[in-house]
Write an enzyme that holds these catalytic residues in place. Sequence first.
Site, PDB file in Angstrom:
ATOM      1  N   HIS A 209       0.863  -1.179   0.000  1.00  0.00           N
ATOM      2  CA  HIS A 209       0.000   0.000   0.000  1.00  0.00           C
ATOM      3  C   HIS A 209       0.904   1.234   0.000  1.00  0.00           C
ATOM      4  O   HIS A 209       2.028   1.195   0.483  1.00  0.00           O
ATOM      5  CB  HIS A 209      -0.868  -0.042   1.269  1.00  0.00           C
ATOM      6  CG  HIS A 209      -1.937   1.002   1.352  1.00  0.00           C
ATOM      7  ND1 HIS A 209      -1.664   2.313   1.696  1.00  0.00           N
ATOM      8  CD2 HIS A 209      -3.279   0.934   1.170  1.00  0.00           C
ATOM      9  CE1 HIS A 209      -2.802   2.994   1.727  1.00  0.00           C
ATOM     10  NE2 HIS A 209      -3.795   2.185   1.393  1.00  0.00           N
ATOM     11  N   ASP A 286       3.059  -5.085   8.079  1.00  0.00           N
ATOM     12  CA  ASP A 286       1.834  -4.286   7.973  1.00  0.00           C
ATOM     13  C   ASP A 286       0.648  -5.241   8.015  1.00  0.00           C
ATOM     14  O   ASP A 286       0.369  -5.947   7.044  1.00  0.00           O
ATOM     15  CB  ASP A 286       1.868  -3.495   6.663  1.00  0.00           C
ATOM     16  CG  ASP A 286       0.555  -2.800   6.322  1.00  0.00           C
ATOM     17  OD1 ASP A 286      -0.413  -2.929   7.092  1.00  0.00           O
ATOM     18  OD2 ASP A 286       0.497  -2.134   5.269  1.00  0.00           O
ATOM     19  N   GLN A 289      -4.506  -5.529   6.656  1.00  0.00           N
ATOM     20  CA  GLN A 289      -5.452  -6.362   5.925  1.00  0.00           C
ATOM     21  C   GLN A 289      -5.443  -7.821   6.378  1.00  0.00           C
ATOM     22  O   GLN A 289      -6.134  -8.655   5.789  1.00  0.00           O
ATOM     23  CB  GLN A 289      -5.143  -6.300   4.423  1.00  0.00           C
ATOM     24  CG  GLN A 289      -5.285  -4.924   3.802  1.00  0.00           C
ATOM     25  CD  GLN A 289      -6.725  -4.446   3.756  1.00  0.00           C
ATOM     26  OE1 GLN A 289      -7.662  -5.239   3.797  1.00  0.00           O
ATOM     27  NE2 GLN A 289      -6.913  -3.145   3.654  1.00  0.00           N
ATOM     28  N   LYS A 312     -10.408  -1.182  10.406  1.00  0.00           N
ATOM     29  CA  LYS A 312     -10.430  -2.340   9.514  1.00  0.00           C
ATOM     30  C   LYS A 312     -10.694  -3.642  10.266  1.00  0.00           C
ATOM     31  O   LYS A 312     -10.752  -4.717   9.664  1.00  0.00           O
ATOM     32  CB  LYS A 312      -9.116  -2.436   8.731  1.00  0.00           C
ATOM     33  CG  LYS A 312      -8.912  -1.276   7.753  1.00  0.00           C
ATOM     34  CD  LYS A 312      -7.652  -1.443   6.944  1.00  0.00           C
ATOM     35  CE  LYS A 312      -7.341  -0.201   6.112  1.00  0.00           C
ATOM     36  NZ  LYS A 312      -8.304   0.013   5.029  1.00  0.00           N
ATOM     37  N   CYS A 450      -4.735   2.776  -3.679  1.00  0.00           N
ATOM     38  CA  CYS A 450      -3.478   3.219  -3.058  1.00  0.00           C
ATOM     39  C   CYS A 450      -2.421   2.119  -3.133  1.00  0.00           C
ATOM     40  O   CYS A 450      -1.670   1.877  -2.183  1.00  0.00           O
ATOM     41  CB  CYS A 450      -3.698   3.654  -1.617  1.00  0.00           C
ATOM     42  SG  CYS A 450      -4.761   5.090  -1.436  1.00  0.00           S
TER      43      CYS A 450
END
Length: 494
Positions: A209, A286, A289, A312, A450
């Site tokens: 991202h 990260d 997600q 999220k 993004c």
Amino acid sequence: MSISSYPALDPKEYGLPDTAELAALLAAYSPEFAPQSLLSGQSAPQEQGYTPKVVPHSARASTRGPDAGGLNPIPAAEAAPSAARIGNVPVETIRADFPILGEVVNGHRLVWFDNAATTQKPGAVIDRLTYYYSHENSNVHRGAHTLAARSTDAYEAARGKIARFIGAPGSDNIVFVRGTTEGINLVAQAYVKQYLRPGDEIILTLLEHHANIVPWQLLAQETGAELRAAPVDDSGQIILSGYAALFNARTRFVSAAHVSNALGTVAPVEEMIALAHSNGTRILIDGAQSVSHMPVNVSALDADFFVFSGHKIYGPTGIGALYGKKEVLDAARPYQGGGNMIADVTFAETVYHEAPTKFEAGTGNIAGAVGLGAALDYLSSIGMQHIDAYEQELLAYGTRALSAVPGLTLIGTAAHKASVLSFVLDGHDLEEISGRLSAAGIAVRAGHHCAQPILRRFGLEGTVRPSLAFYNTREEIDLLVDVVSSIAGAKAWA
């Protein structure tokens, strides 16, 4: 879930009114906030697994009028039923916990397939935020009064819940941030920057991202360091041999996505972390997600840093968490200054608190942290392993269904994926497809998400991106495929 499912409160400890008085106050505010245990003069029970409060969508409906952006309440009878279960819990029972799923958009029942952008909030989170602002609201840590104690306890309890949810050693490993983006910037500026010299290298991947690219570009411009990106294959999976080949004597740090927001690819982070450590390099994962779709244990992964966003994972916006090993948090320097983070200040020098507080300058998003804690409680009561299994079945079903549409190409076909079903459709632009879907009440994201580098790897500037959550159903996927098939001029998938 309702307030009655929260852990018991000790009125003396928190300075609360007695149970009968509190019950009356809560009932006066809203009957939904009147736990029966309080009305009977007993303390609320401890949480013991999933005990949802099933509220029909019509009862949970929005008060927005018919001209308020096309949103209206939808009667519960209109909601498409699903016989599916998550663990032992019917999906329809879980769906009843999410008030917004009782809305209609443009005359159709809302289908929320934009979960990679943000997730909807269960009543447990909404109720917890209301309770916080009704009974606990205060700044934390520095007050000697009752509300400061309540607020501090709720805030720090949320930190502990995050630590347990992701398998961290303890609360001191968890830094509250606004979200994944701020967490990555914090690591870049507070930890990595001090070790960089001109010509040093930071390894990323093509899956990233923009939030895991731009902070490192800014840091590279400032220090003279360089970025290198691990390649991916035609399915969208990282080529481990290509990743391993990037390490050399100048490598100083690695930052990599656990799951691609554009393709849904689950990166082989266990191997990536091991390779980084074998080369003497620290690594950030990260988890924006991943953490809402699968069990995560940062200790088992041996990640040096792990970061995710609350919105999220069914929590509020403006809150997130950064996990760091003790030694890296101790070595990191504060990169923002202000109150809360300091032990002593003179005009000559400042003495900082130890981590995590030394990174939390100013008043944090206290209510957001408490709401995030409630979201994690809610997910834990269902079980992330059950959520993962259900979503994988849903993803496989959606993959088969969309693959049957003539002219449709799925982008990102790695063997190990989560949530995302990005696609393009021959002869039809993204805006047309997303507009037609929105007209049918189906929310998807269309664009570059993004994540331009990975889409350009496939010769694209954007995709249509349905993304799944555990409150979605096969019936909703059928609706999606019906609309896409009609755009393609094909018979609907059955």
